[in-house]
Design a protein around this motif. Structure first.
Motif, mmCIF file in Angstrom:
data_model
loop_
_atom_site.group_PDB
_atom_site.id
_atom_site.type_symbol
_atom_site.label_atom_id
_atom_site.label_comp_id
_atom_site.label_asym_id
_atom_site.label_seq_id
_atom_site.Cartn_x
_atom_site.Cartn_y
_atom_site.Cartn_z
ATOM 1 N N GLY A 4 0.828 -1.207 0.000
ATOM 2 C CA GLY A 4 0.000 0.000 0.000
ATOM 3 C C GLY A 4 0.858 1.251 0.000
ATOM 4 N N ASN A 5 1.931 1.232 0.796
ATOM 5 C CA ASN A 5 2.816 2.403 0.854
ATOM 6 C C ASN A 5 3.520 2.609 -0.488
ATOM 7 O OD1 ASN A 5 2.169 3.021 3.458
ATOM 8 N ND2 ASN A 5 3.843 1.849 4.366
ATOM 9 N N ARG A 6 3.932 1.502 -1.102
ATOM 10 C CA ARG A 6 4.615 1.610 -2.396
ATOM 11 C C ARG A 6 3.643 2.151 -3.453
ATOM 12 N NH1 ARG A 6 8.479 -3.541 -3.504
ATOM 13 N NH2 ARG A 6 10.048 -2.866 -2.034
ATOM 14 N N ALA A 7 2.428 1.642 -3.474
ATOM 15 C CA ALA A 7 1.439 2.090 -4.452
ATOM 16 C C ALA A 7 1.125 3.567 -4.245
ATOM 17 C CB ALA A 7 0.180 1.254 -4.351
ATOM 18 N N ALA A 8 1.027 3.991 -2.993
ATOM 19 C CA ALA A 8 0.737 5.392 -2.703
ATOM 20 C C ALA A 8 1.890 6.281 -3.122
ATOM 21 C CB ALA A 8 0.445 5.566 -1.221
ATOM 22 N N SER A 9 3.099 5.855 -2.886
ATOM 23 C CA SER A 9 4.247 6.675 -3.264
ATOM 24 C C SER A 9 4.384 6.752 -4.788
ATOM 25 C CB SER A 9 5.533 6.137 -2.643
ATOM 26 O OG SER A 9 5.869 4.881 -3.181
ATOM 27 N N ILE A 10 4.084 5.643 -5.494
ATOM 28 C CA ILE A 10 4.134 5.667 -6.961
ATOM 29 C C ILE A 10 3.050 6.602 -7.494
ATOM 30 C CG2 ILE A 10 3.714 4.279 -9.025
ATOM 31 C CD1 ILE A 10 5.080 1.944 -7.580
#
Length: 112
Positions: A4-10
């Motif tokens: 979730g954090n990776r998707a949000a940062s992308i």
């Protein structure tokens, strides 16, 4: 959670990236151009139809005018005896179509 954090940062990086914004703006510009071209074709077709309808309307008006001129052109006068016979003031004169054996009056009797 890490996913979730990776998707949000992308997503945040993509939103802040000029390349992504430029692609979205370019796509919307192309969509607007396509819509405008379609509307222009529709307008041209409607204008052609309008010209055709105007020509047809003018032809119909001319035809109706000619009919009116023909209708009200020097009419053949109706003899006074014929008018009196129509309104029952005088008997109808023989027209020459009656047979020799028919000696009855050709004027019909009408009772109200």
């Amino acid at each position: 959670m890490e996913w979730g954090n990776r998707a949000a940062s992308i997503a945040v990086k993509a939103a802040n990236s000029n390349a992504v914004v430029n692609v979205v703006l370019g796509a919307s510009c192309v969509a607007l151009i396509m819509r405008s071209m379609k509307q222009q074709r529709d307008i041209e077709a409607l204008e052609a139809e309008k010209e055709s309808l105007l020509k047809t309307n003018k032809a119909l008006k001319k035809t109706m005018w000619d009919w009116k001129q023909q209708l009200f052109a020097d009419p053949q006068p109706v003899p006074l005896a014929r008018i009196k016979a129509i309104y029952g003031e005088a008997p109808l004169p023989p027209t020459g179509n009656a047979e020799k054996g028919d000696s009855k009056s050709s004027a019909p009797k009408f009772m109200v």
